[in-house]
Design a protein around this motif. Structure first.
Motif, mmCIF file in Angstrom:
data_model
loop_
_atom_site.group_PDB
_atom_site.id
_atom_site.type_symbol
_atom_site.label_atom_id
_atom_site.label_comp_id
_atom_site.label_asym_id
_atom_site.label_seq_id
_atom_site.Cartn_x
_atom_site.Cartn_y
_atom_site.Cartn_z
ATOM 1 N N PHE A 88 98.892 -31.570 56.147
ATOM 2 C CA PHE A 88 98.223 -30.800 57.200
ATOM 3 C C PHE A 88 98.344 -31.512 58.539
ATOM 4 C CE2 PHE A 88 94.310 -29.951 59.644
ATOM 5 C CZ PHE A 88 94.525 -28.612 59.918
ATOM 6 N N GLU A 89 98.169 -32.815 58.541
ATOM 7 C CA GLU A 89 98.264 -33.587 59.775
ATOM 8 C C GLU A 89 99.653 -33.491 60.395
ATOM 9 O OE1 GLU A 89 97.016 -37.423 58.411
ATOM 10 O OE2 GLU A 89 94.888 -36.957 58.683
ATOM 11 N N LYS A 90 100.672 -33.351 59.577
ATOM 12 C CA LYS A 90 102.042 -33.254 60.093
ATOM 13 C C LYS A 90 102.303 -31.913 60.769
ATOM 14 C CE LYS A 90 104.061 -36.567 56.917
ATOM 15 N NZ LYS A 90 104.939 -36.770 55.759
ATOM 16 N N ASP A 150 108.949 -32.347 48.532
ATOM 17 C CA ASP A 150 108.991 -32.320 47.067
ATOM 18 C C ASP A 150 107.716 -32.871 46.430
ATOM 19 O OD1 ASP A 150 111.522 -31.159 46.928
ATOM 20 O OD2 ASP A 150 112.506 -33.111 47.124
ATOM 21 N N CYS A 151 106.587 -32.466 46.980
ATOM 22 C CA CYS A 151 105.293 -32.902 46.437
ATOM 23 C C CYS A 151 104.700 -31.797 45.567
ATOM 24 C CB CYS A 151 104.324 -33.230 47.560
ATOM 25 S SG CYS A 151 104.805 -34.651 48.529
ATOM 26 N N ASP A 152 104.065 -32.204 44.499
ATOM 27 C CA ASP A 152 103.391 -31.257 43.618
ATOM 28 C C ASP A 152 101.983 -30.942 44.106
ATOM 29 O OD1 ASP A 152 105.597 -31.293 41.971
ATOM 30 O OD2 ASP A 152 104.788 -32.877 40.682
ATOM 31 N N ARG A 153 101.485 -31.807 44.961
ATOM 32 C CA ARG A 153 100.114 -31.699 45.430
ATOM 33 C C ARG A 153 100.090 -31.710 46.956
ATOM 34 N NH1 ARG A 153 95.369 -35.874 43.772
ATOM 35 N NH2 ARG A 153 94.735 -35.796 45.924
ATOM 36 N N ILE A 154 99.185 -30.943 47.531
ATOM 37 C CA ILE A 154 99.053 -30.901 48.980
ATOM 38 C C ILE A 154 97.957 -31.878 49.385
ATOM 39 C CG2 ILE A 154 98.452 -29.462 50.950
ATOM 40 C CD1 ILE A 154 99.507 -27.075 49.298
ATOM 41 N N GLU A 164 97.751 -19.288 58.617
ATOM 42 C CA GLU A 164 98.986 -19.916 59.087
ATOM 43 C C GLU A 164 98.971 -21.416 58.797
ATOM 44 O OE1 GLU A 164 102.792 -20.034 60.669
ATOM 45 O OE2 GLU A 164 101.585 -18.294 60.154
ATOM 46 N N ALA A 165 97.840 -22.045 58.993
ATOM 47 C CA ALA A 165 97.727 -23.474 58.703
ATOM 48 C C ALA A 165 97.979 -23.742 57.219
ATOM 49 C CB ALA A 165 96.348 -23.986 59.103
ATOM 50 N N ALA A 166 97.423 -22.917 56.364
ATOM 51 C CA ALA A 166 97.610 -23.088 54.920
ATOM 52 C C ALA A 166 99.075 -22.893 54.535
ATOM 53 C CB ALA A 166 96.724 -22.118 54.159
ATOM 54 N N GLN A 167 99.702 -21.860 55.074
ATOM 55 C CA GLN A 167 101.101 -21.595 54.741
ATOM 56 C C GLN A 167 102.027 -22.715 55.221
ATOM 57 O OE1 GLN A 167 101.834 -17.751 56.419
ATOM 58 N NE2 GLN A 167 100.774 -16.665 54.771
ATOM 59 N N ILE A 224 101.583 -25.803 52.999
ATOM 60 C CA ILE A 224 102.275 -25.626 51.716
ATOM 61 C C ILE A 224 103.774 -25.860 51.890
ATOM 62 C CG2 ILE A 224 102.936 -23.902 49.988
ATOM 63 C CD1 ILE A 224 100.078 -22.699 50.404
ATOM 64 N N LYS A 225 104.359 -25.289 52.940
ATOM 65 C CA LYS A 225 105.791 -25.482 53.194
ATOM 66 C C LYS A 225 106.126 -26.944 53.436
ATOM 67 C CE LYS A 225 106.865 -20.919 54.996
ATOM 68 N NZ LYS A 225 107.290 -20.130 56.153
ATOM 69 N N GLN A 226 105.254 -27.647 54.144
ATOM 70 C CA GLN A 226 105.479 -29.075 54.409
ATOM 71 C C GLN A 226 105.467 -29.866 53.107
ATOM 72 O OE1 GLN A 226 106.248 -30.561 57.335
ATOM 73 N NE2 GLN A 226 106.410 -32.524 56.294
#
Length: 85
Positions: free
Chosen positions: A74-76, A65-69, A52-55, A58-60
């Motif tokens: 994650f902090e948000k 509109d970022c190409d990179r995570i 869930e954290a990963a998903q 990724i959505k954030q």
């Protein structure tokens, strides 16, 4: 579809010993033991939490509109994730 079957065959899991030690580290008395069912349940809970954290991360990143995570994504999502669990 090939990707999802490939992902499920290489699914990452938590070692039972690691989960057991993690749970035991919170016990006040050394005599307290963790049952096998509790370890399996906690391992599944950790697996769901990490997925869930990963998903959400990724959505954030996609929403911004970022190409990179980055760790900032994650902090948000972390405060709401912790409230949901």
């Amino acid at each position: 579809m090939a990707e999802s079957s490939a992902e499920s065959s290489t699914e990452i899991t938590f070692k039972k010993e690691t989960v057991s030690k993690l749970l035991s580290s919170f016990f006040k008395e050394e005599k307290t033991k963790v049952g096998a069912d509790a370890v399996l349940l906690m391992a599944e809970m950790l697996h769901v939490f990490v997925q869930e954290a990963a998903q959400r991360t990724i959505k954030q990143a996609e929403a911004e509109d970022c190409d990179r995570i980055d760790i900032e994504h994650f902090e948000k999502i972390l405060p709401q994730l912790l409230l949901d669990f």
